[in-house]
Design a protein around this motif. Structure first.
Motif, PDB file in Angstrom:
ATOM      1  N   GLY A  99      74.997  37.362   3.935  1.00 15.73           N
ATOM      2  CA  GLY A  99      74.143  37.406   2.726  1.00 15.73           C
ATOM      3  C   GLY A  99      74.500  36.447   1.567  1.00 15.73           C
ATOM      4  O   GLY A  99      73.841  36.575   0.589  1.00 15.73           O
ATOM      5  N   GLY A 101      73.608  33.326   1.720  1.00 18.42           N
ATOM      6  CA  GLY A 101      72.515  32.570   1.643  1.00 18.42           C
ATOM      7  C   GLY A 101      72.512  31.347   2.696  1.00 18.42           C
ATOM      8  O   GLY A 101      71.816  30.266   2.602  1.00 18.42           O
ATOM      9  N   LYS A 102      73.139  31.622   3.893  1.00 15.81           N
ATOM     10  CA  LYS A 102      73.295  30.435   4.855  1.00 15.81           C
ATOM     11  C   LYS A 102      71.785  30.329   5.598  1.00 15.81           C
ATOM     12  O   LYS A 102      71.456  28.941   5.643  1.00 15.81           O
ATOM     13  N   SER A 103      71.114  31.171   5.800  1.00 13.73           N
ATOM     14  CA  SER A 103      69.889  31.238   6.593  1.00 13.73           C
ATOM     15  C   SER A 103      69.087  30.432   5.665  1.00 13.73           C
ATOM     16  O   SER A 103      68.058  29.708   6.062  1.00 13.73           O
ATOM     17  N   THR A 104      69.156  30.862   4.347  1.00 18.61           N
ATOM     18  CA  THR A 104      68.148  30.195   3.477  1.00 18.61           C
ATOM     19  C   THR A 104      68.514  28.741   3.314  1.00 18.61           C
ATOM     20  O   THR A 104      67.583  27.915   3.219  1.00 18.61           O
ATOM     21  N   THR A 268      68.013  30.974  -6.768  1.00 15.39           N
ATOM     22  CA  THR A 268      66.875  31.321  -7.300  1.00 15.39           C
ATOM     23  C   THR A 268      65.758  32.259  -6.633  1.00 15.39           C
ATOM     24  O   THR A 268      66.100  32.370  -5.639  1.00 15.39           O
ATOM     25  N   GLY A 271      64.538  30.246  -3.514  1.00 13.84           N
ATOM     26  CA  GLY A 271      65.439  29.761  -2.522  1.00 13.84           C
ATOM     27  C   GLY A 271      66.645  29.060  -3.271  1.00 13.84           C
ATOM     28  O   GLY A 271      66.846  29.214  -4.683  1.00 13.84           O
TER      29      GLY A 271
END
Ligand code: TYD
Ligand code: MG
Length: 455
Positions: A99, A101-104, A268, A271
């Motif tokens: 959660g 933000g790695k995938s983002t 943000t 992203g």
């Protein structure tokens, strides 16, 4: 007949043991050790040396090859952490809490690399393609020529890679990948190792860059990213505090660039946005100077970063006073407290001590010693350090201040952000930076005397 040797490994740190135990001696985690199921038995003692292998072609160090060009994603914060862009045929591991933000980050990176002309495949083992597409839509990345797949079967993925021949493959996440050559469940140490080994060796063989995502896990059932750190060229960790908007991408190992480099992003609604001036961000929440607050002029990799250190010192109601640290090393804090007591005669007995690096940043530089000491003293004496002063320097056990690297860069960064003076160790170079008064001290006693009167 000798029994096949079984081995056990820790899913948190990858240490290998020859018997099971409840607690890992390597990292101290409980219940993380499980039996390995090997990929192959490996060469038995009798075969090596008896039968001849083929001889290997040796080369010397002189090489005519020009280094392969790196690809810049255009996300400066990412490119810098990678050591100046993505190296072809390299393997990169991006670890971080679920959660964070790695995938983002990687979807954005995939889109950028694809727009720069790299043939890019993004394999998601966690989300369905539709979910990834929805995210891409929200991030306004749908125009980028990234190929998506939702798959966990390693054999199928490798077959696809072989057909498509991409220049970059992103595997999100390595813990969901599953190889049919290994008997154990997906996410186990053996599976994660096997999958990472297959993917990285494929990447080297076929000249494809691969980025593996790894969740940092607390659960013993699932192997963490540390078990594959040694197989890849570059290890990046994506860190951040839940309550804070910004995220730090930190290089902890890099065969192609400086380790300790950081990239700063802000999460943000659209992203991750790059933060090109992290000092301004870390200091933005700073109010009027209060006792216990000190600005440390640090260096992260190749870049200077200013952060605020906050200390609170209060009489303790407990027999054993509390020492709590966020963002710094607690044993280093104990050392600074001991030096203050032994060399300057300032005891902290009976006092609770809290130290916080503002904004959720983590500092590992010894140069923060003096800033920490300043924050502790300022809190204890209830006297604030002037708001326009930055502090840095290493403290030795004798109480002497040791010069640190890149003094000039630290001063320049401080000057840029409106600071006018600096407290730094004596010795080494003393560069002049216009608009910055440099106050150099030889030892901690002098610092205490000059800054807090008699101490
Ligand atoms: P994600 O990339 O799914 O994390 P990971 O892959 O490391 O598990 O990020 C999930 C979090 O990011 C989620 O809490 C929502 C937040 N987020 C935003 O705030 N803005 C965005 O534009 C996106 C895509 C996610
Ligand atoms: Mg994810």
């Amino acid at each position: 007949m000798a029994k096949a040797k079984t081995s056990f490994s820790c899913s948190a740190c990858g240490s290998v043991f020859n018997k099971w135990s409840g607690r890992c001696d390597g990292c101290g985690e409980w219940n993380t050790i499980s039996e390995d199921t090997g990929i192959s038995k490996g060469p038995s003692a009798a075969t090596l040396g008896n039968s001849k292998g083929k001889s290997i072609t040796l080369t010397d160090l002189r090489t005519e090859e020009t280094p392969p060009p790196r690809t810049l994603s255009g996300l400066d914060e990412l490119d810098r952490v990678l050591g100046g862009g993505l190296v072809p045929a390299s393997a990169v591991l991006v670890g971080g809490d679920p959660g964070i933000g790695k995938s983002t980050l990687l979807l954005q990176a995939a889109a950028q690399f694809a727009r720069k002309g790299l043939k890019t495949i993004y394999v998601s083992g966690e989300e369905a393609s539709a979910q990834v597409r929805m995210r891409a839509q929200r991030l306004k990345l749908t125009d980028a020529p990234v190929q998506l797949a939702a798959e966990t079967n390693l054999r199928d993925i490798l077959t696809t890679l072989d057909q498509e021949k991409p220049q970059l493959a992103i595997i999100d996440s390595i813990q969901t990948m599953w190889s049919d050559t290994v008997g154990s469940a997906p996410g186990s140490v053996s599976q994660v190792r096997a999958a990472a080994h297959e993917l990285t060796s494929y990447a080297k063989r076929k000249n494809m860059a691969v980025i593996l995502v790894g969740h940092v896990t607390k659960d013993g059932q699932i192997a963490g990213p540390r078990v594959v750190e040694h197989m890849v060229d570059t290890v990046l960790y994506f860190e951040g505090e839940r309550g804070h908007q910004f995220r730090v991408l930190r290089a902890v190992k890099n065969r192609f660039g400086a380790a300790d480099e950081i990239g700063v992003f802000e999460m943000t609604g659209r992203g991750l946005a790059e933060v090109t001036n992290p000092s301004a961000l870390f200091l933005s929440e700073r109010g009027t100077p209060a006792p216990g607050s000190v600005v440390f002029a640090g260096i992260e990799g190749t870049r200077p970063v200013l952060v605020e250190l906050q200390a609170l010192v209060a009489p303790s109601p407990h027999a054993q006073p509390r020492r709590a640290v966020v963002g710094w090393d607690s044993s280093r804090l104990a050392m600074i407290l001991a030096v203050l007591e032994a060399r300057c005669g300032i005891p902290f007995t009976g006092l609770d001590v809290y130290l916080n690096v503002a904004g959720g940043m983590k500092i590992s530089e010894p140069a923060a010693d003096l800033a920490v000491a300043a924050a502790l003293l300022s809190a204890r004496e209830d006297a604030s350090i002037p708001a326009e002063t930055v502090v840095f320097g290493e403290i030795s056990l004798s109480g002497a201040l040791r010069p640190v690297s890149q003094t000039e860069n630290r001063l320049k960064e401080a000057q840029k952000l409106g600071f006018t003076s600096a407290i730094a160790p004596k010795g080494g170079k003393s560069p002049r930076v216009a608009g910055m008064a440099l106050n150099q001290m030889g030892d901690l006693t002098q610092f205490v005397g000059d800054t807090f009167g008699a101490g």
